[in-house]
Design a protein around this motif. Structure first.
Motif, PDB file in Angstrom:
ATOM      1  N   ARG A  19      36.632 -13.423 -27.605  1.00  0.00           N
ATOM      2  CA  ARG A  19      35.593 -13.877 -26.737  1.00  0.00           C
ATOM      3  C   ARG A  19      35.736 -13.224 -25.280  1.00  0.00           C
ATOM      4  NH1 ARG A  19      34.300 -20.199 -27.938  1.00  0.00           N
ATOM      5  NH2 ARG A  19      33.560 -19.808 -30.169  1.00  0.00           N
ATOM      6  N   THR A  20      36.824 -12.763 -24.804  1.00  0.00           N
ATOM      7  CA  THR A  20      37.133 -12.656 -23.395  1.00  0.00           C
ATOM      8  C   THR A  20      37.588 -11.157 -23.404  1.00  0.00           C
ATOM      9  OG1 THR A  20      39.516 -13.454 -23.175  1.00  0.00           O
ATOM     10  CG2 THR A  20      37.501 -15.129 -22.870  1.00  0.00           C
ATOM     11  N   GLY A  21      38.580 -10.503 -24.438  1.00  0.00           N
ATOM     12  CA  GLY A  21      39.160  -9.467 -24.291  1.00  0.00           C
ATOM     13  C   GLY A  21      40.609  -9.704 -23.758  1.00  0.00           C
ATOM     14  N   VAL A  22      40.998 -10.818 -23.404  1.00  0.00           N
ATOM     15  CA  VAL A  22      42.206 -11.154 -22.768  1.00  0.00           C
ATOM     16  C   VAL A  22      42.997 -11.177 -23.852  1.00  0.00           C
ATOM     17  CG1 VAL A  22      43.623 -12.587 -21.425  1.00  0.00           C
ATOM     18  CG2 VAL A  22      41.309 -12.223 -20.760  1.00  0.00           C
ATOM     19  N   ILE A  23      44.457 -10.514 -23.871  1.00  0.00           N
ATOM     20  CA  ILE A  23      45.410 -10.440 -24.510  1.00  0.00           C
ATOM     21  C   ILE A  23      46.653 -11.269 -24.194  1.00  0.00           C
ATOM     22  CG2 ILE A  23      47.302  -9.126 -25.643  1.00  0.00           C
ATOM     23  CD1 ILE A  23      44.825  -8.407 -26.870  1.00  0.00           C
ATOM     24  N   VAL A  24      46.882 -12.310 -24.950  1.00  0.00           N
ATOM     25  CA  VAL A  24      48.256 -13.091 -24.705  1.00  0.00           C
ATOM     26  C   VAL A  24      49.501 -12.806 -25.558  1.00  0.00           C
ATOM     27  CG1 VAL A  24      49.174 -15.726 -24.655  1.00  0.00           C
ATOM     28  CG2 VAL A  24      46.605 -14.900 -24.172  1.00  0.00           C
ATOM     29  N   ALA A 144      30.449 -10.054  -6.337  1.00  0.00           N
ATOM     30  CA  ALA A 144      31.849 -10.150  -7.134  1.00  0.00           C
ATOM     31  C   ALA A 144      31.784 -11.159  -8.233  1.00  0.00           C
ATOM     32  CB  ALA A 144      32.660 -11.056  -5.830  1.00  0.00           C
ATOM     33  N   THR A 145      32.423 -10.733  -9.570  1.00  0.00           N
ATOM     34  CA  THR A 145      32.489 -11.492 -10.515  1.00  0.00           C
ATOM     35  C   THR A 145      34.024 -11.922 -10.990  1.00  0.00           C
ATOM     36  OG1 THR A 145      32.861  -9.413 -11.916  1.00  0.00           O
ATOM     37  CG2 THR A 145      30.622  -9.632 -11.238  1.00  0.00           C
ATOM     38  N   ASP A 146      33.763 -12.950 -12.047  1.00  0.00           N
ATOM     39  CA  ASP A 146      34.803 -13.742 -12.460  1.00  0.00           C
ATOM     40  C   ASP A 146      34.386 -14.364 -13.760  1.00  0.00           C
ATOM     41  OD1 ASP A 146      37.889 -14.048 -11.765  1.00  0.00           O
ATOM     42  OD2 ASP A 146      37.385 -15.711 -12.622  1.00  0.00           O
ATOM     43  N   VAL A 147      35.262 -14.680 -14.878  1.00  0.00           N
ATOM     44  CA  VAL A 147      34.799 -15.632 -15.836  1.00  0.00           C
ATOM     45  C   VAL A 147      35.039 -17.091 -15.550  1.00  0.00           C
ATOM     46  CG1 VAL A 147      35.226 -13.731 -17.605  1.00  0.00           C
ATOM     47  CG2 VAL A 147      37.108 -15.427 -16.897  1.00  0.00           C
ATOM     48  N   SER A 148      35.467 -17.607 -14.571  1.00  0.00           N
ATOM     49  CA  SER A 148      35.801 -18.986 -14.236  1.00  0.00           C
ATOM     50  C   SER A 148      34.660 -19.474 -13.371  1.00  0.00           C
ATOM     51  CB  SER A 148      37.268 -18.922 -13.702  1.00  0.00           C
ATOM     52  OG  SER A 148      37.428 -20.270 -13.300  1.00  0.00           O
ATOM     53  N   PHE A 225      44.310  -7.253 -20.427  1.00  0.00           N
ATOM     54  CA  PHE A 225      43.522  -6.441 -21.768  1.00  0.00           C
ATOM     55  C   PHE A 225      44.425  -5.819 -22.592  1.00  0.00           C
ATOM     56  CE2 PHE A 225      40.404  -7.934 -18.673  1.00  0.00           C
ATOM     57  CZ  PHE A 225      39.246  -8.651 -19.541  1.00  0.00           C
ATOM     58  N   ALA A 226      44.128  -5.498 -23.759  1.00  0.00           N
ATOM     59  CA  ALA A 226      44.823  -4.713 -24.586  1.00  0.00           C
ATOM     60  C   ALA A 226      44.617  -3.204 -24.079  1.00  0.00           C
ATOM     61  CB  ALA A 226      44.066  -4.547 -25.970  1.00  0.00           C
ATOM     62  N   ARG A 227      45.777  -2.493 -23.983  1.00  0.00           N
ATOM     63  CA  ARG A 227      45.858  -1.123 -23.683  1.00  0.00           C
ATOM     64  C   ARG A 227      44.761  -0.291 -24.064  1.00  0.00           C
ATOM     65  NH1 ARG A 227      49.656   1.438 -20.978  1.00  0.00           N
ATOM     66  NH2 ARG A 227      51.160  -0.381 -21.153  1.00  0.00           N
ATOM     67  N   GLU A 228      44.310  -0.286 -25.514  1.00  0.00           N
ATOM     68  CA  GLU A 228      43.466   0.566 -26.063  1.00  0.00           C
ATOM     69  C   GLU A 228      41.827   0.126 -25.308  1.00  0.00           C
ATOM     70  OE1 GLU A 228      44.422  -2.642 -29.137  1.00  0.00           O
ATOM     71  OE2 GLU A 228      45.272  -1.226 -27.742  1.00  0.00           O
ATOM     72  N   ARG A 229      41.557  -1.019 -25.019  1.00  0.00           N
ATOM     73  CA  ARG A 229      40.375  -1.591 -24.569  1.00  0.00           C
ATOM     74  C   ARG A 229      40.155  -1.242 -23.155  1.00  0.00           C
ATOM     75  NH1 ARG A 229      37.879  -7.288 -26.484  1.00  0.00           N
ATOM     76  NH2 ARG A 229      37.756  -6.746 -28.726  1.00  0.00           N
ATOM     77  N   ARG A 230      41.273  -0.897 -22.227  1.00  0.00           N
ATOM     78  CA  ARG A 230      41.226  -0.597 -21.006  1.00  0.00           C
ATOM     79  C   ARG A 230      40.481   0.754 -20.586  1.00  0.00           C
ATOM     80  NH1 ARG A 230      47.313  -1.763 -18.793  1.00  0.00           N
ATOM     81  NH2 ARG A 230      47.878  -3.645 -19.958  1.00  0.00           N
TER      82      ARG A 230
END
Length: 282
Positions: A19-24, A144-148, A225-230
């Motif tokens: 949903r966000t592309g963020v990797i934990v 300026a953009t953000d998801v929050s 983000f995952a390296r391949e997505r960057r």
């Protein structure tokens, strides 16, 4: 409440990435669990599975998802966080832009992952001060953009604790004003009108209704983000840039990335690229 087990952690990681592309990564499991627990206490949930099931179903889940993202994605920031990048814009790029741009050209910038607004306002301060000095007739704007949504609400207000004013170099402090309470300051009205805030995920930034940009400022965002997505996201951002447009990243965020329409610029303390003036073959 019991601990988040490995299978549940993997499920939450997959949902966040989708949903966000963020990797934990696994070492950030305590961060994720703490954020989930905090939001679950606020909403009265007692189990990770039931909370997950609610999030992935229907309109109510979509609303709660937005609140959870606020808990998990607001990152620490401050004014003038990376001075070398702002110095590159002020001392090298802006003078070249002024020389090359038409007499009636306006400057359009994008600040990605702006959080509570400090980086976007820092960029606006630098651009405003330079244009006011050397080309007062020129206009500019910063998107300026953000998801929050919670972070963006703070950014739109443009008000910060007085102790934060020390982050702003003395030369730019005329662009802020102390509030009557003596405990906070506000970005001046004139500058706030130059910065607009929008809730946009970096994954979808290239689809946002943006005009061609002169500056894209994206620091301390790609690391989540995952390296391949960057590389994919950066390739998409290139298409938003004008010829000679500047892309500014955080040092170390995109090692090895290259693009046939981009060339490195700036010194060793910065990671920045200029878009070519003519199309070249890959």
């Amino acid at each position: 409440m019991r601990a988040l087990d490995d299978a549940e952690f993997d499920r939450w990681v997959r949902l966040l990435e989708a949903r966000t592309g963020v990797i934990v990564p696994p070492e950030r499991k305590p961060f994720l669990e703490t954020g989930l627990r905090r939001r679950m206490r606020e909403t009265g949930h007692t189990g990770f599975q039931t909370y997950y099931d609610e999030l992935v179903k229907g309109a109510r889940g979509a609303v709660e998802w937005a609140s959870l993202v606020d808990h998990l994605t607001v990152h620490e920031t401050h004014f003038f966080r990376h001075p070398p990048s702002l110095a590159l814009i002020r001392e090298e790029w802006l003078p070249r832009w002024l020389d090359a741009a038409g007499a009636d050209a306006s400057l359009h910038a994008l600040s990605i992952g702006c959080s509570t607004g400090e980086e976007a306002f820092s960029l606006a301060m630098v651009v405003d001060a330079e244009l006011s000095r050397s080309a007062p007739e020129r206009r500019f704007g910063v998107t300026a953009t953000d998801v929050s949504q919670a972070a963006l609400a703070v950014a739109r207000a443009g008000e910060y604790p007085m102790r934060r004013i020390s982050e702003i170099p003395t030369a730019y402090r005329a662009q802020v004003e102390a509030l009557d309470d003596g405990e906070n300051f506000r970005i001046c009205d004139r500058l706030r009108k130059r910065v607009g805030f929008a809730c946009v995920n970096l994954l979808h930034a290239s689809r946002a209704p943006l005009r061609k940009l002169d500056i894209i400022y994206c620091q301390n965002v790609l690391i989540y983000f995952a390296r391949e997505r960057r590389g994919e996201m950066l390739d998409a951002l290139v298409e938003l840039l004008q010829p000679n447009g500047l892309l500014v990243l955080g040092p170390g965020e995109a090692p090895g990335w290259s693009h046939p329409q981009m060339r490195r610029t700036g010194g060793p303390q910065t990671l920045a690229y200029l878009r070519n003036t003519k199309e070249t073959q890959a």
